[in-house]
Design an enzyme around this catalytic site. Structure first.
Site, short mmCIF file in Angstrom:
data_model
loop_
_atom_site.label_atom_id
_atom_site.label_comp_id
_atom_site.label_asym_id
_atom_site.label_seq_id
_atom_site.Cartn_x
_atom_site.Cartn_y
_atom_site.Cartn_z
N ARG A 1 5.10 0.15 -5.78
CA ARG A 1 5.08 -0.69 -4.47
C ARG A 1 4.09 -1.78 -4.73
O ARG A 1 4.21 -2.94 -3.95
CB ARG A 1 4.74 0.14 -3.30
CG ARG A 1 5.52 1.42 -3.24
CD ARG A 1 5.11 2.43 -2.13
NE ARG A 1 4.69 1.66 -0.69
CZ ARG A 1 5.64 1.76 0.21
NH1 ARG A 1 6.95 2.40 0.00
NH2 ARG A 1 5.41 1.30 1.45
N GLU B 1 9.50 -14.17 -11.54
CA GLU B 1 8.76 -13.11 -11.42
C GLU B 1 8.34 -12.22 -12.63
O GLU B 1 7.39 -11.47 -12.48
CB GLU B 1 9.44 -12.50 -10.07
CG GLU B 1 10.80 -11.55 -10.36
CD GLU B 1 11.27 -10.82 -9.44
OE1 GLU B 1 12.33 -10.59 -9.17
OE2 GLU B 1 10.24 -10.14 -8.53
N GLU C 1 19.39 -16.63 -8.19
CA GLU C 1 18.85 -15.42 -8.69
C GLU C 1 18.40 -15.27 -9.99
O GLU C 1 17.33 -14.64 -10.36
CB GLU C 1 19.78 -14.32 -8.35
CG GLU C 1 19.75 -12.84 -8.72
CD GLU C 1 18.45 -12.12 -8.06
OE1 GLU C 1 17.93 -12.64 -7.04
OE2 GLU C 1 17.99 -11.16 -8.54
N TRP D 1 -2.92 -2.71 -1.70
CA TRP D 1 -2.78 -4.11 -1.75
C TRP D 1 -3.37 -4.97 -1.07
O TRP D 1 -3.15 -4.78 0.32
CB TRP D 1 -1.24 -4.35 -1.67
CG TRP D 1 -0.64 -5.58 -2.16
CD1 TRP D 1 -0.28 -5.69 -3.71
CD2 TRP D 1 -0.32 -6.67 -1.83
NE1 TRP D 1 0.25 -6.86 -3.88
CE2 TRP D 1 0.29 -7.60 -2.79
CE3 TRP D 1 -0.62 -7.33 -0.49
CZ2 TRP D 1 0.67 -8.83 -2.29
CZ3 TRP D 1 -0.20 -8.54 -0.23
CH2 TRP D 1 0.40 -9.54 -1.12
N CYS E 1 0.89 -1.25 0.01
CA CYS E 1 -0.01 0.08 -0.05
C CYS E 1 0.87 1.26 -0.06
O CYS E 1 1.72 1.38 0.86
CB CYS E 1 -0.90 0.00 1.13
SG CYS E 1 -1.85 -1.38 1.33
N LYS F 1 14.40 -14.17 -10.98
CA LYS F 1 14.17 -13.00 -11.76
C LYS F 1 13.22 -13.39 -12.94
O LYS F 1 12.24 -12.82 -13.14
CB LYS F 1 15.51 -12.65 -12.18
CG LYS F 1 15.66 -10.96 -12.64
CD LYS F 1 16.03 -10.05 -11.40
CE LYS F 1 15.21 -10.54 -10.28
NZ LYS F 1 15.57 -9.90 -8.95
N HIS G 1 20.66 -35.50 -8.04
CA HIS G 1 20.04 -35.79 -6.84
C HIS G 1 18.50 -35.83 -7.06
O HIS G 1 17.72 -35.75 -6.07
CB HIS G 1 20.65 -35.18 -5.53
CG HIS G 1 22.09 -35.62 -5.18
ND1 HIS G 1 22.34 -36.70 -5.06
CD2 HIS G 1 23.03 -34.50 -5.43
CE1 HIS G 1 23.83 -36.75 -5.14
NE2 HIS G 1 24.22 -35.53 -5.17
N LYS H 1 6.73 -4.13 -4.57
CA LYS H 1 8.35 -3.69 -4.46
C LYS H 1 8.98 -3.87 -2.94
O LYS H 1 9.72 -4.00 -2.74
CB LYS H 1 8.35 -2.38 -4.85
CG LYS H 1 9.95 -1.98 -4.77
CD LYS H 1 10.67 -2.56 -5.97
CE LYS H 1 12.14 -1.86 -5.79
NZ LYS H 1 13.04 -3.10 -6.51
N ASN I 1 -1.75 1.78 5.52
CA ASN I 1 -0.82 0.71 5.09
C ASN I 1 -0.59 -0.05 6.44
O ASN I 1 0.03 0.35 7.29
CB ASN I 1 0.35 1.25 4.68
CG ASN I 1 1.63 0.29 4.20
OD1 ASN I 1 1.28 -0.98 4.23
ND2 ASN I 1 2.71 0.90 3.95
N GLY I 2 -0.71 -1.46 6.44
CA GLY I 2 -0.43 -2.35 7.42
C GLY I 2 -1.58 -3.21 7.56
O GLY I 2 -2.43 -3.39 6.91
C1 F6R Z 1 13.09 -9.83 -6.38
C2 F6R Z 1 12.55 -8.83 -5.57
C3 F6R Z 1 12.32 -9.40 -3.98
C4 F6R Z 1 12.92 -8.45 -2.93
C5 F6R Z 1 12.55 -8.98 -1.56
C6 F6R Z 1 13.40 -8.08 -0.40
O1 F6R Z 1 13.49 -9.29 -7.57
O2 F6R Z 1 12.75 -7.63 -5.53
O3 F6R Z 1 12.66 -10.79 -4.09
O4 F6R Z 1 14.34 -8.73 -3.04
O5 F6R Z 1 11.22 -8.69 -1.60
O6 F6R Z 1 13.15 -7.01 -0.65
P1 F6R Z 1 14.20 -5.53 0.02
O7 F6R Z 1 15.51 -6.07 -0.66
O8 F6R Z 1 13.49 -4.44 0.01
O9 F6R Z 1 14.18 -6.25 1.45
#
Ligand code: F6R
Length: 588
Positions: free
Chosen positions: A27, A472, A465, A74, A2, A469, A488, A583, A100-101
């Site tokens: 966000r 997502e 990673e 959200w 949010c 990527k 395995h 985000k 937000n929360g």
């Molecule tokens: C993946 C991504 C998320 C963040 C995770 C932690 O591309 O962006 O997996 O890495 O939500 O977020 P932060 O780094 O803000 O704690």
């Protein structure tokens, strides 16, 4: 998650709020809304959809009034409906709130309020706040006192903006365990969950502490502690600029941010030596040491662990933040927890930090957002200095984390200077030239249902990673793992044409990784090699420049980020706002 934007000004605010809403879009959200006060009445427009869609439908920016607030929701409690979108007003419409929360005790509160005659219009936890503050305002006739009294009844997390129908000159903000930032402008004051919401108007900010309440008028900001005592705090200047949050000539923020990395690996490398040394000293002296983070940041934490174990011979575990509590038996006085977080607001990370502190551990963090909750609650902080990251997928923040982690490890190893960043920056720029080749791979493999990423040793977290990527952004199933693990179990899934990305820099693990690539090819996989040395086992080969081994994950990440980005575009997804993701993940 949010997003909150509030503004009290000496001019109409709806356009300003709309612009702010667009800046917090990243966000993650499902619905938006806005409320302003004009002529002694609230005007509220809200609905499900993207900011642009809701604006087109409801013309939020036409709302009159010099004070107002806007919200991107959200959904957590209550479905994604127009009615559940914020703002929420009390039954007499004397108070409106955005939040937000999560209000954990909203069920008993709602029952008690209903029995006193309050009528609810939504299924949200947020709506109880408006009704509670309405009651308190009737009793106390003071917006600050009413908000303080109201929030004392809430359990859970909140950042909120509250408006009072008979006080159009005032907006109140309150926070507990969720971010809320004040922007101090000329003739306009802001309340937001993120500085990006108001960065075009002012760079002067005040970060609120937990349980504080703030009162904004167009030319004054007053902060009050939990007991109602006024607190004096000067604004600080944020380094981010409006140009940092534009897409420039790029189609998406994500692509822009990927392309910024030749610069951001350099800016991340500029750190205060004293802060680095304090960080390193804490690690050296720790009785027990954990690294904690979520998602991509966790992968950066795994890389740091690898070097601390192998080169500094320091025992350390990297644990996903949401699980650190389960390791609390090893936390105590003398323990150190290193937390990685781009946003500095991730709820899982903040919970982990709370738990660590409860047991007497000290917390050192590597954060992008200066002034974020994590940055403020840490005993030592190193900033990523890579500018705001708007694309939901972490790209430049990951490589900046790897740079900073390397600086810390070098300091632990007693190296007074880390160098080679200019060469690293050039290598990243060189690697970005693989863009065309990656598009060809996307063309060939966009209809494949699965992708695998494998590597050995220090590169293993990069494989994880790469898979994260791709998942997502493209919504293709992907797995990343150490190449040694293939046999395995996962090898059973390899079929003719299954794309497998093998990260394999030259070095001691090169030959073993090549053997794994052979095993994959023998089972029909299309092996895509990412390395500084070519080999005939690779059906496709993406050359990355040879760099110092500690920097190899940085250059190897570039083709993987481009793969995920172009796959997302090929599948007509929005790479900046992947579905179901936020985000800044501010709920547990
Ligand atoms: C993946 C991504 C998320 C963040 C995770 C932690 O591309 O962006 O997996 O890495 O939500 O977020 P932060 O780094 O803000 O704690």
């Amino acid at each position: 998650m949010c997003g909150i934007v509030g503004c009290v000004a000496e001019e109409p605010v709806a356009e300003i709020l709309l612009e702010g809403l667009k800046r917090v879009e990243y966000r993650g959200y499902d619905s938006v809304g806005m409320a302003t006060i004009s002529g002694g009445k609230f005007g509220v427009r809200k609905g499900v959809g993207r900011v642009a869609e809701v604006e087109e439908r409801l013309q939020m920016s036409r709302l009159p009034g010099d004070a107002g607030m806007a919200h991107s929701r959200w959904a957590t409690h209550g479905g994604v409906t127009d009615q559940n979108a914020h703002p929420h007003a009390s039954c007499r419409e004397s108070v409106a709130v955005i939040h937000n929360g999560i209000i954990e005790n909203y069920v008993p509160l709602k029952k008690a309020l209903s029995s006193r005659g309050h009528r609810f219009r939504s299924e949200t936890d947020t709506e109880v706040i408006a009704h509670i503050i309405e009651d308190e305002y009737k009793r106390l006739r003071d917006p600050v006192k009413a908000t303080l009294a109201g929030t004392k009844k809430l359990k859970g997390q909140y950042a909120m903006a509250v408006m009072f129908q008979d006080r159009p000159d005032v907006m109140i903000g309150a926070r507990k365990d969720a971010p809320l930032i004040v922007g101090v402008g000329d003739g306009k004051m802001f309340l937001a969950s993120d500085v990006l919401a108001f960065i075009g108007h002012t760079d002067r900010t005040i970060f609120l502490d937990n349980l504080e309440v703030v009162e904004l008028t167009k030319d004054r900001v007053r902060i009050f502690g939990p007991q109602g005592k006024e607190v004096r705090r000067k604004p600080t200047q944020v380094a981010w600029e409006l140009s940092d949050v534009s897409k420039s000539d790029f189609a998406h923020y994500t692509l822009k941010e990927i392309n910024e990395q030749p610069k951001t690996v350099l800016t991340a490398s500029v750190q205060d030596p004293a802060k680095l040394e304090a960080f390193a000293k804490a690690i050296r002296k720790a009785k027990s040491l954990y690294i904690t983070a979520s998602g991509t940041s966790y992968h950066a934490g795994l890389l740091m662990k690898f070097r601390l174990n192998k080169e500094a011979k320091i025992r350390v575990d990297t644990v996903v933040a949401g699980e650190l509590k389960e390791h609390a038996g090893f936390l105590g006085k003398g323990s150190v927890v290193v937390a990685f977080s781009q946003s500095g607001e991730t709820a899982d990370v903040m919970e982990a930090v709370k738990e660590a502190k409860k047991h007497g551990a000290r917390v050192f963090s590597i954060v992008n957002a200066a002034g974020s909750t994590l940055a403020r609650e840490s005993d030592g902080v190193l900033l990523l200095n890579c500018g705001p990251e708007v694309g939901v997928a972490a790209t430049k923040s990951f490589t900046a984390q790897v740079v900073v982690a390397n600086l810390v490890v070098d300091a632990v190893l007693g190296k007074r200077r880390s160098n080679g960043f200019k060469e690293l920056s050039e290598a990243v720029a060189e690697t970005l030239k693989c863009d065309e080749q990656i598009r060809d791979l996307v063309y060939e493999y966009s209809s494949r249902p699965d992708f695998y990423f494998v590597a050995r040793g220090y590169e293993s977290p990069v494989a994880m990673e790469g898979a994260l990527k791709l998942k997502e952004l493209s919504y293709i199933h992907a797995e990343g793992m150490p190449a040694s693990e293939l046999k395995h179990g996962t090898l059973a899934l390899i079929e003719k044409g299954t794309p497998v990305v093998v990260l394999n820099p030259s070095g001691s693990l090169h030959a073993d990784t090549l053997s794994n690539a052979e095993e994959l090819r023998a089972r029909g996989a299309d092996v895509i090699g990412v390395s500084d040395v070519k080999d005939e086992v690779y059906r496709h080969f993406v050359r990355v420049p040879k760099v110092q081994p500690k920097f190899a994950p940085i250059v190897e990440s570039i083709p993987l980020q481009l793969l995920a980005y172009h796959m997302s575009v090929a599948k007509r997804n929005d790479p900046d706002y992947p579905r179901n993701l936020a985000k800044s993940v501010t709920v547990k």
